[in-house]
Every structure is written in C-alpha cells, then in structure tokens.
Design a protein around this motif. Structure first.
Motif, mmCIF file in Angstrom:
data_model
loop_
_atom_site.group_PDB
_atom_site.id
_atom_site.type_symbol
_atom_site.label_atom_id
_atom_site.label_comp_id
_atom_site.label_asym_id
_atom_site.label_seq_id
_atom_site.Cartn_x
_atom_site.Cartn_y
_atom_site.Cartn_z
ATOM 1 N N TYR A 123 -89.157 -50.184 -88.868
ATOM 2 C CA TYR A 123 -88.927 -48.765 -89.177
ATOM 3 C C TYR A 123 -89.974 -47.897 -88.480
ATOM 4 O O TYR A 123 -89.639 -46.881 -87.857
ATOM 5 N N ALA A 124 -91.250 -48.309 -88.562
ATOM 6 C CA ALA A 124 -92.316 -47.532 -87.921
ATOM 7 C C ALA A 124 -92.142 -47.514 -86.407
ATOM 8 O O ALA A 124 -92.382 -46.491 -85.752
ATOM 9 N N CYS A 127 -88.605 -45.315 -85.790
ATOM 10 C CA CYS A 127 -88.556 -43.955 -86.334
ATOM 11 C C CYS A 127 -89.840 -43.167 -86.116
ATOM 12 O O CYS A 127 -89.821 -41.937 -86.154
ATOM 13 N N ARG A 128 -90.962 -43.841 -85.909
ATOM 14 C CA ARG A 128 -92.243 -43.158 -85.682
ATOM 15 C C ARG A 128 -92.946 -43.745 -84.446
ATOM 16 O O ARG A 128 -94.076 -44.210 -84.521
ATOM 17 N N PRO A 129 -92.248 -43.752 -83.298
ATOM 18 C CA PRO A 129 -92.812 -44.434 -82.118
ATOM 19 C C PRO A 129 -94.138 -43.849 -81.639
ATOM 20 O O PRO A 129 -95.010 -44.585 -81.171
ATOM 21 N N LEU A 130 -94.300 -42.523 -81.745
ATOM 22 C CA LEU A 130 -95.526 -41.888 -81.262
ATOM 23 C C LEU A 130 -96.718 -42.183 -82.170
ATOM 24 O O LEU A 130 -97.868 -42.145 -81.721
ATOM 25 N N HIS A 131 -96.452 -42.489 -83.423
ATOM 26 C CA HIS A 131 -97.529 -42.759 -84.380
ATOM 27 C C HIS A 131 -97.598 -44.242 -84.760
ATOM 28 O O HIS A 131 -98.320 -44.614 -85.686
ATOM 29 N N TYR A 132 -96.833 -45.082 -84.031
ATOM 30 C CA TYR A 132 -96.706 -46.493 -84.419
ATOM 31 C C TYR A 132 -98.058 -47.204 -84.459
ATOM 32 O O TYR A 132 -98.380 -47.895 -85.429
ATOM 33 N N ILE A 135 -100.005 -45.981 -87.486
ATOM 34 C CA ILE A 135 -99.469 -46.455 -88.773
ATOM 35 C C ILE A 135 -99.736 -47.949 -88.945
ATOM 36 O O ILE A 135 -100.278 -48.391 -89.966
ATOM 37 N N SER A 217 -85.376 -49.197 -94.984
ATOM 38 C CA SER A 217 -85.899 -49.155 -93.611
ATOM 39 C C SER A 217 -84.773 -49.111 -92.602
ATOM 40 O O SER A 217 -84.788 -48.294 -91.662
ATOM 41 N N ARG A 220 -82.840 -45.790 -92.471
ATOM 42 C CA ARG A 220 -83.519 -44.783 -91.649
ATOM 43 C C ARG A 220 -83.437 -45.133 -90.161
ATOM 44 O O ARG A 220 -83.324 -44.238 -89.311
ATOM 45 N N ALA A 224 -81.884 -42.855 -87.120
ATOM 46 C CA ALA A 224 -82.695 -42.500 -85.950
ATOM 47 C C ALA A 224 -82.024 -42.940 -84.658
ATOM 48 O O ALA A 224 -82.019 -42.212 -83.660
#
Length: 312
Positions: A123-124, A127-132, A135, A217, A220, A224
């Motif tokens: 999921y990270a 959905c959050r590739p720039l902050h992977y 995180i 997960s 989401r 995305a």
C-alpha cells in the motif's frame, strides 16, 4: 498437566496415513521432492536478499522473513512425517509433541500477521510512492517484523497451554500426522467446548485482523491504480501486488478452512490433506510465485550465477 495422565509418560502415536499404506509410499516420494524444493527455493530467496544490494529494500526484507518462516514451518513437521511414512514406528514423545505444537502454531500465527504487514508495505509503495522510503524506514520494518514474531508466539503460548491443560486420560493416539489443535482436543475425556471456543476466538483474531488490513490495503491500491492513465503503469503496479495476493489466497484459504470452522464440521481426513497443503505445498510454492514474474529477483539470480561462473 495431570501426572496421572498416561500420555504424559508414554508420549503419543501419530496415526497419520497408516490406514492407507499404499498412499504412504506415494506420499513419501512426493513430499520428499516438495520438501527439497522448499529448502532450495526459500534458501535462494534469503541468500539473494542478502547478496544483491538492489534487493535490500523493505519488500525483500519482509519476503526474506517470510521465506525463513516457511523454512522453519515446513521443517517443524515434514522431516518427522517422512520418517513415519518410511517405518512402522510412528511415536512422538510428549515433550516433542508440545514443542511441535508450540512451534507450528507460533510460525503459522506469525505468517498470518506478516502477510498483513506485507500488504501495508505494498500500500505504501503504490499509494505513497514519494514518501515510501520515509514511511517504510528500516527501523519501522524491523519493529513490524519483530512484533509479528512476538504476537505469533504469544498466541501460540496461550493456545498450547489451553490445550495441554485438558486431561487426556491416557489416550495417546492422534489421528493426524503432527501435533495440531483439533486432533489433540479429540483425545480429551472431558467436555472441551470452552477450550474450543477460546481457541476459535483466538484463531479468528489472528486470521481475520490481518485479512481486514489486507482488504483495506488492496482496496486503496485498486483505487490508486485505476487513477493511473497509463496501461503500462497499471500493469506494473498490479504486478508488484499480484504475487503477494496469490500467496495470501493460498495461505489464508487453507488456514481459515482448517481453523475457523465449528468442530462438528471438522472432517479428520479433510483436515490431514488441508494440513499437507499449508505445511508443504504453500511454503514450496511461495518462492516460485515471487520469482517467476519478478524481474528483480531473476536479475539478481543471474548476477550471482554469472559472478560464480566468472570466478571459476
């Protein structure tokens, strides 16, 4: 356990597949091949994750944990089963039975939780590739993996104590090929409804909470991915999750069938073959599922093989 309980002195007899001697010979050959493939595949995943810098990421950190889990889980039951399939002696000591139940339950529970953690990692990543990288910090990854092991073996400790506090009244023949929850409770000479309800409740928590995390997960993730306009981008995103979903389906499907059902619906013969599936088939299949379509792993394997060939 009550010292008058005869099984605590003499140990147990694992009946396994002794009522089908011809099947035992076939099973020995098949399970030996599967076990060797399990050792080879999971050891390869662990080694590649250590040797190739490109695989030293959160995804492969959890994957190598899963491979180590599968190695231990299979080894806790299959070598003994192979020995029993080849000879008339199908006994297991009381201490070995306790240890086997504790280890198998602990590893199985840990895998349930770890698969949920791996879904959160996917999921990270999607959905959050720039902050992977922020995180999924290495410290957080280590903490989540450690928590999975701790919770898994805490659950195993509780269930093992509940089972072996039940008086067995000298009955020592277990209609299974390893010391598992349901077959052991069938040896009791008292009403085990309370124990069954407690174990059922613990199994539901260990199985269904990770399933809820996985469902959330991937819900989401699908949203995305559907927002990605490029078909190539969609295939790549789904490709990173497809292997994990396949492993989740195999493991949870068999585990839920085996543990999350009323005891009066439990068929011992079906239970044995379902147990064979999640103790040997799934751990053998996992590394192949993750590697067959994974270019990172196949690329790392080629590098290692070419490096060994060039060094000669």
């Amino acid at each position: 356990m009550d010292p008058k309980n005869g099984s605590s002195l003499t140990g147990f007899i694992l009946l396994g597949f002794s009522d089908r001697p011809q099947l035992e010979r076939v099973l020995f050959v098949v399970l030996l091949i599967f076990y060797l493939l399990t050792l080879l595949g999971n050891t390869t995943i662990i080694a590649l994750s250590r040797l190739d810098p490109h695989l030293q990421t959160p995804m492969y950190f959890f994957l190598s944990n899963l491979s180590f889990l599968d190695l231990c889980y299979t080894t806790s039951t299959v070598p003994q089963l192979l020995v029993h399939l080849r000879g008339p002696d199908k006994s297991i000591s009381f201490a070995a039975c306790v240890a086997q139940l504790f280890i198998a339950l602990g590893l199985g529970s840990t895998e349930c939780i770890l698969l949920g953690v791996m879904a959160f990692d996917r999921y990270a990543a999607v959905c959050r590739p720039l902050h992977y990288t922020v995180i999924m910090h290495p410290r957080l990854c280590a903490l989540m993996a450690s928590a999975s092991w701790f919770i898994g073996f805490a659950n195993s400790s509780l269930q093992s104590v509940l089972i072996f506090l039940v008086p067995l009244c000298g009955r020592n023949k277990i209609d299974h090929f390893f010391c598992d929850v349901a077959p052991l409770l069938k040896l009791a000479c008292v009403d085990t409804t309370g124990n069954e309800n407690e174990i059922f409740f613990a199994s539901v928590i260990i199985l269904l909470i990770p399933v809820a995390l996985i469902t959330f997960s991937y819900g989401r993730i699908v949203k995305a991915v559907l927002r990605i306009k490029s078909a190539t981008g969609q295939r790549k995103a789904f490709g990173t999750c497809g292997s994990h979903l396949t492993v989740v389906s195999l493991f949870y499907g068999s585990a839920i069938y085996a543990y999350v059902q009323p005891s009066n619906n439990y068929s011992q013969d079906q239970g044995k073959f379902i147990s064979l599936f999640y103790t040997i088939v799934t751990p053998m299949a996992n590394p192949f599922i993750y590697t067959l379509r994974n270019k990172d792993v196949t690329g790392a394997m080629k590098k290692v093989l070419c490096r060994d060939y060039d060094s000669r």
